[in-house]
Design a protein around this motif. Structure first.
Motif, PDB file in Angstrom:
ATOM      1  N   GLN A 187      49.830  43.318  50.623  1.00 25.19           N
ATOM      2  CA  GLN A 187      50.378  44.615  51.046  1.00 25.19           C
ATOM      3  C   GLN A 187      50.136  45.676  49.957  1.00 25.19           C
ATOM      4  OE1 GLN A 187      54.474  44.213  52.222  1.00 25.19           O
ATOM      5  NE2 GLN A 187      54.088  42.300  53.356  1.00 25.19           N
ATOM      6  N   CYS A 188      48.923  45.675  49.473  1.00 30.29           N
ATOM      7  CA  CYS A 188      48.579  46.558  48.362  1.00 30.29           C
ATOM      8  C   CYS A 188      47.782  47.754  48.860  1.00 30.29           C
ATOM      9  CB  CYS A 188      47.775  45.817  47.305  1.00 30.29           C
ATOM     10  SG  CYS A 188      46.179  45.202  47.893  1.00 30.29           S
ATOM     11  N   GLY A 192      50.213  45.142  44.819  1.00 28.69           N
ATOM     12  CA  GLY A 192      51.037  44.757  45.959  1.00 28.69           C
ATOM     13  C   GLY A 192      52.389  44.197  45.566  1.00 28.69           C
ATOM     14  N   ILE A 193      52.930  43.391  46.483  1.00 31.21           N
ATOM     15  CA  ILE A 193      54.287  42.852  46.282  1.00 31.21           C
ATOM     16  C   ILE A 193      54.332  41.793  45.196  1.00 31.21           C
ATOM     17  CG2 ILE A 193      54.988  43.380  48.644  1.00 31.21           C
ATOM     18  CD1 ILE A 193      54.416  40.494  49.370  1.00 31.21           C
ATOM     19  N   GLU A 195      56.431  35.702  42.596  1.00 32.98           N
ATOM     20  CA  GLU A 195      57.413  35.347  41.581  1.00 32.98           C
ATOM     21  C   GLU A 195      56.798  34.368  40.577  1.00 32.98           C
ATOM     22  OE1 GLU A 195      60.283  36.733  41.264  1.00 32.98           O
ATOM     23  OE2 GLU A 195      60.040  37.942  43.086  1.00 32.98           O
ATOM     24  N   ASP A 203      55.357  32.302  51.155  1.00 34.76           N
ATOM     25  CA  ASP A 203      56.173  32.673  52.308  1.00 34.76           C
ATOM     26  C   ASP A 203      55.544  32.032  53.535  1.00 34.76           C
ATOM     27  OD1 ASP A 203      57.572  33.781  54.373  1.00 34.76           O
ATOM     28  OD2 ASP A 203      57.589  35.817  53.541  1.00 34.76           O
ATOM     29  N   GLY A 221      51.217  43.949  40.890  1.00 35.26           N
ATOM     30  CA  GLY A 221      51.074  42.887  41.871  1.00 35.26           C
ATOM     31  C   GLY A 221      50.594  41.593  41.241  1.00 35.26           C
TER      32      GLY A 221
END
Length: 483
Positions: free
Chosen positions: A389-390, A416-417, A420, A435, A472
């Motif tokens: 989602q960048c 992006g997001i 972790e 995910d 990101g």
């Protein structure tokens, strides 16, 4: 026989043979030295007699006074040796009367009484030789070795007094000394053997004890217990072996976890599209859902997703078995990145993603398979398009020079997001998803980055995931350069 007993038996047997051989050798050496000492002492005791023979030769101008006269020759020898240890049967308090009787017998030219002659068991023989070493008088046996004492007159050798060399000691304090030293040697040998026995036992236990622990640990590994660890505080080869064992146990435990996760993820990934596909087909078969183009297209999408998953699994399996072939040839990094930019420009434009490639003036060439590297960049960039989602992608190239090898480092970053930190180390594992629900909906198999790792390793390089300065995910690729 256990290795502990074998080691103990070998070490102790070797030590026993070595100590016994040393004791016997020292015993022989001392005995031989004592015999040589006694022979030399007897030669020294007969030196005055040699002077008498020289005077007799000077008086007679020849040896004719001794020819065939063994009685006279042996009387002179006995007279010279009567005060020494070489006539041991005469007590010291009787030696002076014995000497007087011997001198009287010689003066009267009488035979020497039997009790005044050399003892029957006397160890030495004597003979008088001329200058050519021919026997004049005495006992000269061919099977004995003799010490020839030269008889000189006016610096000229006129004859020899031959004294047989003893082969052993039969009496005297030298024999007592030799027996005492022999007893001491065997006592020392016994003490040394006792110490060797103790040291050998401790050494065998010290060496075999850790080996037993390692053998026990290997048995635990064979039973599937990968949590067992060795705690050997050693700084030798056995200590290194225990550390290698612990590393092996940790590696096997990790591989077992990966294997279980791989099986679970594979079955889950295969079960999901099959269940969706079967559900949709059964619904259309039962009339719950209408047999329409849209419903058939949905079922076809699940079939295509299942096909891609199976193809990726096959490709990974081929890579593991060495079935993924590579054609290495010189490849320009600048040309490679230009091709990548041209290939994905339209996709990035449609997804509103800006791609920036850091320009570098120096020509960098590597030995690589162009097709596989295009596959590598394609997987990484498409992951960024589908999941990151960048809005921005950046590719930077750095040259690293070292003594042994030059490397090119390619960093691919997005804004992006991100991922972790706890997921970064697992991104290249089979079917690993950050995910699951989102990735599956978007059609990913979770195998793309695993393929990237195989491709980089096949080029003798390294690949790692990290947080990017843009915010990101960052992928670092390190490949060796051609010299």
């Amino acid at each position: 026989m256990k290795i502990h007993n074998k080691l103990f038996l070998i070490l102790f047997s070797f030590s026993f043979l070595l100590i016994t051989s040393l004791v016997l050798l020292m015993q022989w050496s001392i005995g031989q030295g004592m015999i040589d000492y006694v022979n030399a002492k007897e030669v020294k005791a007969l030196q005055p007699l040699v002077s008498q023979f020289a005077q007799r030769y000077q008086r007679d101008s020849s040896w004719r006074s001794f020819e065939g006269d063994e009685r006279q020759f042996f009387r002179l020898v006995i007279q010279q040796l009567v005060d020494s240890q070489f006539v041991p049967d005469i007590p010291p308090r009787k030696r002076e009367p014995h000497r007087q009787r011997l001198e009287r017998s010689m003066a009267l030219d009488r035979p020497v009484p039997p009790e005044h002659r050399l003892p029957p068991g006397h160890a030495a023989d004597y003979a008088l030789l001329d200058s050519h070493k021919k026997v004049i008088v005495g006992h000269y046996k061919s099977d004995l070795k003799y010490t020839d004492i030269p008889i000189e007159l006016n610096d000229k050798v006129i004859g020899y007094l031959a004294v047989s060399k003893r082969k052993g000691l039969v009496d005297g304090y030298e024999l007592d000394f030799l027996e005492q030293q022999t007893s001491y040697l065997w006592l020392i040998g016994l003490i040394a053997l006792s110490c060797t026995l103790l040291i050998t036992f401790l050494l065998a236990r010290n060496l075999v004890g850790p080996v037993k622990q390692i053998a026990k640990g290997m048995h635990q590994l064979s039973q599937g217990n990968f949590e067992h660890q060795l705690k050997l505080k050693r700084h030798d080869e056995i200590g290194q072996l225990s550390e290698d064992y612990n590393t092996l146990a940790l590696t096997l435990a990790h591989n077992e976890q990966v294997r279980k996760r791989w099986l679970a993820n594979t079955s889950h990934e295969l079960r999901t599209p099959i269940a969706i596909l079967m559900g949709e087909l059964e619904a259309m078969q039962l009339g719950v859902r209408p047999l329409s183009v849209e419903n058939i297209r949905s079922a076809n999408d699940e079939a295509h997703h299942l096909k891609r998953l199976i193809e990726d699994l096959h490709l990974l399996n081929s890579a593991e078995l060495g079935g993924m072939h590579f054609t290495m040839q010189p490849l320009s990094i600048a040309e490679l990145l230009l091709t990548v930019k041209q290939k994905y420009t339209t996709i990035f434009k449609n997804n509103a993603i800006e791609l920036n490639i850091t320009e570098f003036s120096e020509e960098i060439t590597i030995s690589a398979d162009n097709t596989r590297l295009m596959q590598l960049f394609g997987n990484i960039l498409m992951n960024a398009v589908h999941y990151a989602q960048c809005s921005k992608l950046q590719i930077a190239v750095t040259k690293v020079t070292s003594i042994s090898q030059n490397y090119v480092v390619i960093n691919i970053e997005d804004n992006g997001i991100g991922v972790e930190d706890e997921h970064l180390a697992h991104l290249f594992e089979y079917l690993y998803r950050v995910d699951d629900a989102r990735n599956r909906q978007q059609g990913g198999s979770g195998l793309g980055l695993s393929l990237c790792q195989h491709i980089v390793h096949a080029h003798q390089g390294e690949i790692a995931a990290m947080r990017a300065p843009l915010g990101g995910l960052g992928i670092m690729i390190k490949l060796p350069m051609e010299y």
